[in-house]
Scaffold this motif. Structure first.
Motif, PDB file in Angstrom:
ATOM      1  N   ALA A  88      -1.560  56.246  -6.482  1.00 26.45           N
ATOM      2  CA  ALA A  88      -1.913  57.552  -7.063  1.00 26.45           C
ATOM      3  C   ALA A  88      -0.717  58.237  -7.706  1.00 26.45           C
ATOM      4  O   ALA A  88      -0.890  59.212  -8.438  1.00 26.45           O
ATOM      5  CB  ALA A  88      -2.506  58.462  -5.986  1.00 26.45           C
ATOM      6  N   GLY A  89       0.495  57.742  -7.453  1.00 28.76           N
ATOM      7  CA  GLY A  89       1.678  58.440  -7.948  1.00 28.76           C
ATOM      8  C   GLY A  89       1.897  59.743  -7.191  1.00 28.76           C
ATOM      9  O   GLY A  89       1.143  60.098  -6.277  1.00 28.76           O
ATOM     10  N   PHE A  90       2.939  60.456  -7.582  1.00 31.49           N
ATOM     11  CA  PHE A  90       3.199  61.767  -6.990  1.00 31.49           C
ATOM     12  C   PHE A  90       2.322  62.855  -7.619  1.00 31.49           C
ATOM     13  O   PHE A  90       2.010  63.854  -6.990  1.00 31.49           O
ATOM     14  CB  PHE A  90       4.668  62.168  -7.203  1.00 31.49           C
ATOM     15  CG  PHE A  90       5.650  61.365  -6.401  1.00 31.49           C
ATOM     16  CD1 PHE A  90       5.851  61.637  -5.056  1.00 31.49           C
ATOM     17  CD2 PHE A  90       6.365  60.336  -6.982  1.00 31.49           C
ATOM     18  CE1 PHE A  90       6.778  60.894  -4.308  1.00 31.49           C
ATOM     19  CE2 PHE A  90       7.292  59.593  -6.252  1.00 31.49           C
ATOM     20  CZ  PHE A  90       7.495  59.879  -4.907  1.00 31.49           C
ATOM     21  N   TYR A  91       1.937  62.640  -8.876  1.00 32.42           N
ATOM     22  CA  TYR A  91       1.338  63.728  -9.642  1.00 32.42           C
ATOM     23  C   TYR A  91      -0.137  63.946  -9.334  1.00 32.42           C
ATOM     24  O   TYR A  91      -0.718  64.913  -9.791  1.00 32.42           O
ATOM     25  CB  TYR A  91       1.573  63.496 -11.135  1.00 32.42           C
ATOM     26  CG  TYR A  91       3.033  63.661 -11.505  1.00 32.42           C
ATOM     27  CD1 TYR A  91       3.512  64.907 -11.918  1.00 32.42           C
ATOM     28  CD2 TYR A  91       3.932  62.611 -11.399  1.00 32.42           C
ATOM     29  CE1 TYR A  91       4.851  65.081 -12.239  1.00 32.42           C
ATOM     30  CE2 TYR A  91       5.278  62.780 -11.719  1.00 32.42           C
ATOM     31  CZ  TYR A  91       5.731  64.016 -12.137  1.00 32.42           C
ATOM     32  OH  TYR A  91       7.053  64.192 -12.446  1.00 32.42           O
ATOM     33  N   ASN A  92      -0.746  63.054  -8.568  1.00 29.00           N
ATOM     34  CA  ASN A  92      -2.103  63.313  -8.089  1.00 29.00           C
ATOM     35  C   ASN A  92      -2.104  63.901  -6.685  1.00 29.00           C
ATOM     36  O   ASN A  92      -3.128  63.889  -6.006  1.00 29.00           O
ATOM     37  CB  ASN A  92      -2.939  62.025  -8.147  1.00 29.00           C
ATOM     38  CG  ASN A  92      -3.410  61.727  -9.557  1.00 29.00           C
ATOM     39  OD1 ASN A  92      -4.025  62.582 -10.196  1.00 29.00           O
ATOM     40  ND2 ASN A  92      -3.112  60.534 -10.060  1.00 29.00           N
ATOM     41  N   MET A 114      -4.224  55.576 -14.668  1.00 27.41           N
ATOM     42  CA  MET A 114      -3.345  56.646 -14.192  1.00 27.41           C
ATOM     43  C   MET A 114      -3.297  57.800 -15.191  1.00 27.41           C
ATOM     44  O   MET A 114      -3.374  58.972 -14.809  1.00 27.41           O
ATOM     45  CB  MET A 114      -1.937  56.099 -13.968  1.00 27.41           C
ATOM     46  CG  MET A 114      -0.937  57.121 -13.487  1.00 27.41           C
ATOM     47  SD  MET A 114      -1.284  57.702 -11.825  1.00 27.41           S
ATOM     48  CE  MET A 114      -0.200  56.577 -10.909  1.00 27.41           C
ATOM     49  N   GLY A 127       7.460  55.889  -8.848  1.00 31.82           N
ATOM     50  CA  GLY A 127       7.058  55.477  -7.498  1.00 31.82           C
ATOM     51  C   GLY A 127       5.977  54.421  -7.475  1.00 31.82           C
ATOM     52  O   GLY A 127       5.545  54.011  -6.398  1.00 31.82           O
ATOM     53  N   THR A 166       1.519  56.769  -2.791  1.00 35.80           N
ATOM     54  CA  THR A 166       2.315  56.927  -4.009  1.00 35.80           C
ATOM     55  C   THR A 166       2.162  55.759  -4.977  1.00 35.80           C
ATOM     56  O   THR A 166       2.073  55.951  -6.191  1.00 35.80           O
ATOM     57  CB  THR A 166       3.806  57.110  -3.646  1.00 35.80           C
ATOM     58  OG1 THR A 166       3.922  58.214  -2.748  1.00 35.80           O
ATOM     59  CG2 THR A 166       4.637  57.368  -4.890  1.00 35.80           C
ATOM     60  N   GLU A 167       2.129  54.541  -4.456  1.00 33.36           N
ATOM     61  CA  GLU A 167       2.144  53.387  -5.355  1.00 33.36           C
ATOM     62  C   GLU A 167       0.873  53.288  -6.192  1.00 33.36           C
ATOM     63  O   GLU A 167       0.889  52.718  -7.280  1.00 33.36           O
ATOM     64  CB  GLU A 167       2.376  52.112  -4.541  1.00 33.36           C
ATOM     65  CG  GLU A 167       3.785  52.108  -3.937  1.00 33.36           C
ATOM     66  CD  GLU A 167       4.109  50.871  -3.157  1.00 33.36           C
ATOM     67  OE1 GLU A 167       5.221  50.354  -3.279  1.00 33.36           O
ATOM     68  OE2 GLU A 167       3.220  50.415  -2.408  1.00 33.36           O
ATOM     69  N   GLN A 206      -5.054  61.931 -14.964  1.00 32.33           N
ATOM     70  CA  GLN A 206      -4.353  63.185 -15.214  1.00 32.33           C
ATOM     71  C   GLN A 206      -4.874  63.874 -16.470  1.00 32.33           C
ATOM     72  O   GLN A 206      -4.196  64.711 -17.065  1.00 32.33           O
ATOM     73  CB  GLN A 206      -2.848  62.910 -15.344  1.00 32.33           C
ATOM     74  CG  GLN A 206      -2.196  62.582 -14.005  1.00 32.33           C
ATOM     75  CD  GLN A 206      -1.891  63.819 -13.182  1.00 32.33           C
ATOM     76  OE1 GLN A 206      -1.359  64.801 -13.697  1.00 32.33           O
ATOM     77  NE2 GLN A 206      -2.251  63.799 -11.916  1.00 32.33           N
TER      78      GLN A 206
END
Lengths: 470, 470, 470
Positions: C405-409, B70, B110, C402-403, B74
């Motif tokens: 990639a998360g929100f930030y991708n 993750m 999340g 979300t679980e 980023q």
């Protein structure tokens, strides 16, 4: 010590009080609406003969592959459940089979079979104790006693269930004798047939040869030549129409369609009946015949149902010992967009024709089916089918189709069952799940309450009546 | 100014009070049940040697590809996180790596990693401030101090975590030395191995040549001939059984199976070991070996786990620099119905054998896996796996499998982890999500409360014990 | 008697009071945030010319295939809706077309079009009665009157809608005249273009020949040779950059990529422009050009959007009579893992480049897209697209990505619309659905309230600004 059995009046509604109250109100308006069952597999001889069923095992267990497949998956031999073999019934006593079923009833927790069975036990037979090993004999005895009474004859139950319309399904090679006897009897129940020609279209069907011979006898056509074969379909469709049919049904492995030139179609047919066909020919012939059936539906007005994507008789050993419809049909991935194009290029822009699409592959709901039905005038979406005819399955169907296809490109509910006694239970589950779905939209201010009330009626009677031209 | 860290007692339950209260009651009955971990990837040397871990980065960050993938996505270089390269560790200080992780901790909002890590931080290490850039050093120091204490040695944590059973996974070419030392030590923790023969079955595996040589040494068999190769598998399976194994595991690209004649199998094997194989041969050999493994499981009683569908080492550049298991394995579409048929035609109707199917392709849950497991006696469904081992993933698994396969064709939870400290967190999340799911069924009157209580026990201990034959 | 029209302040929030209150609080912080619209299809001439729209049918009905496809699916002829044919407009009066639309407005129940339209009617035009047959004329008249006023000119609405940034989409062969006139006018609205070269890349596109000729004229390059063709792209990208573009867009049938040697690429291009290409060549050339575009994005910094998987112009008859964009584009299954690998092997580990992936195939969200975006630094996930730009569709997108990639991708919201007046409605729906999703996480103690507040800002402005480099 047995457990109580009671159907909760709010079952299948959200536990959120806002949604629950809306759902209750909606449900009250349709709970007692007559049942319209435009597609199913009950036996028309039940209504022709009106003879009593013998016992719980014969009525509820032996014909219902939803039930015995689950027990089989947990190691219960089919013989122990008195499921017939190809070479005859096992020696298992029906009461013993019922006990075995009862002792494994916990396996159905969380399944729709459990919801339907409990509804039948409580509403049809009046039980207030749950089925388990301790109540197995009580159930077997009391069900047997009731079945012997006049009130539990098929026609009496048909009336008690408030069934307005019930379609059965017969092969193209069926003589429709039971339906003729129903009409001749003067009984006013509306039981009609549906034209299902798979066994004379699918050369890979194990009954193809026999079905074709019977198809020839019944029509008097020269069915081994292309034009005679097509004429035989027209003849039989007319006979089915006369027996009340308003629809055809097609259960192909895929939804492939084709629109060959007359010359190519005739040559293909020659290979099919000549025994020189390849696997690709078998598929292409099924594909061509969907388009031919669409053409005939344009002529005679029958709605066309397509039920594709089941891998039939997956279990080779079980098929050898027990034959078809023994719980070993497994869904497969199904492609609609490219497959339907040849047929849609031919009839897709007609609103004189209704083609009702079903699927066992939920991944196509939002991706393929809703966009197709939300564009082509001839297409409608059948309800969540078979393994997906369940609370979660019906919810996913609505969530994944409504936003693109709307409610009006769907056709209401099909019970699609051989289990006659479960028909009210199945319609009740569907009505409750629809009301719960509508209630959520209202509670989240995505729909007005008066619109939801209108839609509850449409989903119960309006859409089905128009789609099946009742 | 750091933020508080506190695990809410109702986390992962519905906010609807009816559902929440039912979930609380169910959860209370299983919250402290011992952990049964039948499939995972912890290092058995931890328990053989019982040496302290050195620091937070070495324990929590370096081995956990869920975390560093993750940060990498980023733009954080792996070097900055002290992730080892093929040619050695980067020069990055472990404290600096931890700071980088802490500064990016918001990326996990999340995600299940966030839930597991917070559980570890709060429950295992006693933190009450959230991890971020301002608390990074506090965390690094306090974790380091605690790890140096006796109470944080592997065996002490194993006891503290109430682990009743823990399976690791070793290759067919592993000498099982760590497991031998665990047993020889007299420690009473139950840590066993699992037979994972991929590296001697998959000729496309980068370790195939070396693994085969080691396989020959360990067994003394003539493994370059078909019969010797099969005998070597039997020899090693017996050795794994002696080291406590109750299961095998197979991580193939697809779930293709085959059932070749002995002659064809031998010829195929000749091409594999002779180096004349094609890509199709590699696939066919993996397919044939699944059936051979099923045959051996019928002999020795080991449950068979299949974990298919991961495209391993998708990132060519990263694989070159850093090797495998660096967060670059990507799921692919997986077909089960046709793929499994050859094996199922051979063993499908046996209830002496348990084959546990996993998938990374959720579209098969309702369409293929639940119908297969709801019919074949030998099949069971493994829990939501890897990317889907998460609250939403587990919910979808239950929603899409229960109505067709029931609860009883599933096998409880697998933590499947290399991250030993996260084991209690992972089981806790699974138990909470299961209780939330059961609570919804009860609140919607689809299941009785006493049935839900019974199922909570089954999902925690009954099903796993039976499926893995503990 | 018409029905009231009122937008409920809590629409699209959960009816659970805990979740609803959290959602309200979150929404209040972003409800009035300026609109950033980085991808869409509005006509730049509207803002260059600032001329009034003529009537409701011309503004709301004729350009919006979301609307007329649904009416068409229910048997309403396109002529009755005044939808232009290839050979000219039908004779249908605009008022009559509007009436037909109004009489069928119930078809949109449960669809996002309904949410957007009601928002436009209530918020932009001030209606408090619902649209139906009885209010059709009232709507047509009042909308017409308002459109004639200064306050309803395109630039006035742009300001009223608080649009900070609006990207249109132009082909590589567009002269960008409208954008030049916008900038020359001195107006301070920020309307920019996007480089969409499909028509000069896809040899199967019906405009390919004409577009290539125009491409040559606009660039002065020798575009029928490989190096000249690539130079022409660079020339036009620079021109688009000068017209404010920060992104490119690629609408291919699949997401296939390739990375051919220079020699092979040149030979392939020779077949494409020489007219000797096969269908496989056409696909391979599109694949190669995605990698070329990625290479150029590394040079000039434009973000790269890929919108794959639409089967364009599926309805042959309708395409012949009415041309493209008439509601007959149908999604297809789309594979990303193997398809993207050639390009990712080349640029995947760069964080200098942003590639934004969209899909019409939701089955890839959790299986392929989230794992890819959760690993590769260059990848981001575009929001739920087209048929999935809806409350349920957006919820599924968050639940399934979300679980892993998360929100930030992810990159915030795209309205992707031709319907200018619906832009505030679409952003409002997206903001509400995001707040409802965040509220659920907070209510279930999966996220802290202050984190949700932070994320609400990110989803509204932070992520989009960084991804599109605004």
């Amino acid at each position: 010590m047995s457990k109580p059995l009671a159907l909760h009046p709010d079952r299948l509604f959200s536990s959120d009080p806002v949604q629950r109250d809306i759902a209750r109100t909606l449900y009250a308006t349709i709970a007692d609406a007559p049942i319209i069952s435009p597609h199913g597999h009950t036996d028309p001889r039940w209504f022709a003969d009106d003879r009593p069923w013998t016992d719980a095992t014969a009525l509820l267990l032996q014909p219902d592959h939803y039930i015995f497949r689950m027990l089989y998956s947990q190691g219960v031999p089919l013989d122990a459940l008195a499921i017939p073999r190809r070479d005859g019934d096992p020696a298992t006593d029906h009461r013993a089979a019922w006990r075995t079923f009862a002792e494994h009833y916990h396996l159905f927790r969380g399944t729709p079979s459990r919801l339907w069975l409990d509804h039948v036990f409580a509403e049809v037979f009046g039980f207030d104790e749950a089925l388990d090993g301790t109540t197995a004999d009580l159930y077997f005895d009391r069900i047997g006693d009731q079945l012997a009474s006049e009130a539990f004859r098929p026609r009496a139950l048909f009336d008690r269930f408030h069934i307005d319309f019930l379609a059965t399904t017969e092969g193209a090679h069926d003589d429709l004798d039971a339906h003729r006897r129903i009409r001749a009897s003067g009984w006013n129940g509306r039981v009609v047939t549906t034209y299902r020609p798979d066994s004379v279209i699918d050369v890979e069907h194990e009954q193809f040869g026999d079905a074709m011979r019977r198809f020839a006898e019944l029509t008097g056509e020269d069915i081994y030549h292309w034009n005679g074969y097509l004429a035989a379909h027209r003849t039989r469709r007319a006979a089915f129409r006369a027996a009340g049919a308003t629809a055809t049904d097609h259960g192909h492995p895929t939804v492939a369609t084709a629109n060959l030139s007359a010359t190519d179609a005739e040559a293909l047919f020659g290979r099919i009946v000549g025994g020189t066909w390849s696997v690709a020919d078998a598929e292409l012939f099924r594909a061509q015949m969907l388009t031919e059936m669409a053409r005939m539906s344009l002529e005679d007005g029958m709605a066309m149902q397509i039920h594709p994507g089941s891998y039939r008789n997956h279990n080779a050993g079980l098929f050898a010992s027990h034959g078809r419809d023994k719980g070993a049909d497994i869904p497969t991935r199904t492609e609609f967009v490219r497959s339907l194009k040849p047929m849609l290029d031919f009839v897709g822009n007609s609103d004189e024709l209704t083609i009702i699409l079903f699927t066992l592959d939920e991944s196509v709901y939002a991706r393929e089916l809703a966009p197709l039905a939300g564009h082509y005038p001839c297409l409608r979406l059948g309800p969540a089918w078979w393994f997906h005819d369940s609370p979660e399955g019906m919810r996913r169907f609505r969530e994944m189709t409504t936003e693109t296809a709307g409610f009006y490109n769907t056709v209401g509910f099909n019970d699609d069952t051989r289990a006659f006694l479960s028909i009210p239970a199945r319609h009740d589950v569907a009505r409750r799940v629809d009301c719960a779905f509508l209630a959520k939209l209202v509670a989240e201010h995505r729909l007005a309450d008066w619109e939801a009330a209108d839609l509850a009626q449409e989903l119960t009677s309006g859409l089905v009546s128009r789609a099946y031209r009742l």
